[in-house]
Design an enzyme around this catalytic site. Sequence first.
Site, PDB file in Angstrom:
ATOM      1  N   ASP A  97       0.826  -1.215   0.000  1.00 14.93           N
ATOM      2  CA  ASP A  97       0.000   0.000   0.000  1.00 14.93           C
ATOM      3  C   ASP A  97       0.857   1.260   0.000  1.00 14.93           C
ATOM      4  O   ASP A  97       0.375   2.349  -0.290  1.00 14.93           O
ATOM      5  CB  ASP A  97      -0.970   0.002   1.194  1.00 14.93           C
ATOM      6  CG  ASP A  97      -0.259  -0.173   2.519  1.00 14.93           C
ATOM      7  OD1 ASP A  97       0.546   0.690   2.888  1.00 14.93           O
ATOM      8  OD2 ASP A  97      -0.511  -1.186   3.197  1.00 14.93           O
ATOM      9  N   ASP A 171       6.012  -5.523   7.102  1.00 18.37           N
ATOM     10  CA  ASP A 171       4.686  -4.891   7.041  1.00 18.37           C
ATOM     11  C   ASP A 171       3.781  -5.843   6.267  1.00 18.37           C
ATOM     12  O   ASP A 171       3.315  -5.556   5.175  1.00 18.37           O
ATOM     13  CB  ASP A 171       4.825  -3.548   6.322  1.00 18.37           C
ATOM     14  CG  ASP A 171       3.497  -2.839   6.150  1.00 18.37           C
ATOM     15  OD1 ASP A 171       2.562  -3.124   6.907  1.00 18.37           O
ATOM     16  OD2 ASP A 171       3.395  -1.998   5.236  1.00 18.37           O
ATOM     17  N   ASP A 174      -1.703 -10.988   7.592  1.00 20.62           N
ATOM     18  CA  ASP A 174      -1.760 -11.916   8.725  1.00 20.62           C
ATOM     19  C   ASP A 174      -1.311 -13.323   8.331  1.00 20.62           C
ATOM     20  O   ASP A 174      -1.179 -13.630   7.148  1.00 20.62           O
ATOM     21  CB  ASP A 174      -3.168 -11.890   9.312  1.00 20.62           C
ATOM     22  CG  ASP A 174      -3.438 -10.553   9.992  1.00 20.62           C
ATOM     23  OD1 ASP A 174      -2.487  -9.978  10.532  1.00 20.62           O
ATOM     24  OD2 ASP A 174      -4.581 -10.071   9.953  1.00 20.62           O
TER      25      ASP A 174
END
Length: 302
Positions: A97, A171, A174
């Site tokens: 992102d 980063d 999960d």
Amino acid sequence: MSGQHPSIKEGWFTELSDEHFPGQGFSLQVEQVLHHSRSEFQDVLVFKSTNFGNVLVLDGIIQCAERDEFAYQEMISHVPLFAHGNPKNVLVIGGGDGGVIREVVKHDCVEKVTLVEIDKTVIDLSQQFLPSMACALNHPKVHINLCDGFQFLRDVALAAIDERYDVIITDSSDPEGPAEAFFQKEYFELLKAALNPGGIVIAQASENFWLNIDYLQGLMNIAHSVFQKANYCYTTVPTYTSGQLGLIICSDDSRLDLTRPQRHPSQQEQDILKYYNPEIHHASFILPTWADRLINGRNDGI
Ligand code: SAM
């Protein structure tokens, strides 16, 4: 390609996990679905929420929302970067992102940032729908590798990639899905092998002390078994279930106090930060008594 998503019912998106947080869910009201597809690696959803801006969801789990993303990006970036005396070469694993990259390039001392993201779809959609996060992905210091972060670190360990890093930020998403390997001992060993002397790693723990404290104990045990130093800190993010997320920070330099910044932001640097400051750096390591006992195995504070 856009379409309805199984986690959206009657205009509300709900994050549920029988395994990780049985009996509870976190919901956001949906104004518009902007994108839904299945990439090569995961289910990808982007929606515009009524109150939290655009939201990126991978495999049904919220990754970031425009309104509160800075709380995560700033803490996972600036805690290790300010705990290091002079970080020059930084590696970010995951992070498609672009939010962490945006924070890392705020440090003038950083000369190079390498982003290793497995899924180009996340980068493309973030540039389209999350421009305030993806804004630094084209920065001249940034090098993007589209590959598996675990394999990338294996190549570093085998010297197929001849580089070592001062700070490595995991980063990732999960453990269920493409990021599963990031929560295991071998990954921590690869991180250690990829560091310059005095280097620091930080990883999002995927859990917090309200949701799954046993899991955090297990992750901390792994971190302690690999690194001389391992500490747990956390950040508060309303759009993560339970409103907070744990971060595990480690170094093999036993002299480092990771709970304190070695460098302080200049006034100019502080002016462009919204969550991080030297006081919250230290405060983020201080846990409620019961959590401190279980996660740090003690009751004497920091
Ligand atoms: N802030 C987020 C959070 O904690 O929920 C993480 C954000 S970022 C979008 C997570 C990224 O990790 C995703 O884009 C995903 O594609 C990437 N990822 C997952 N597994 C990966 C792997 N094995 N190698 C590289 N990137 C990976």
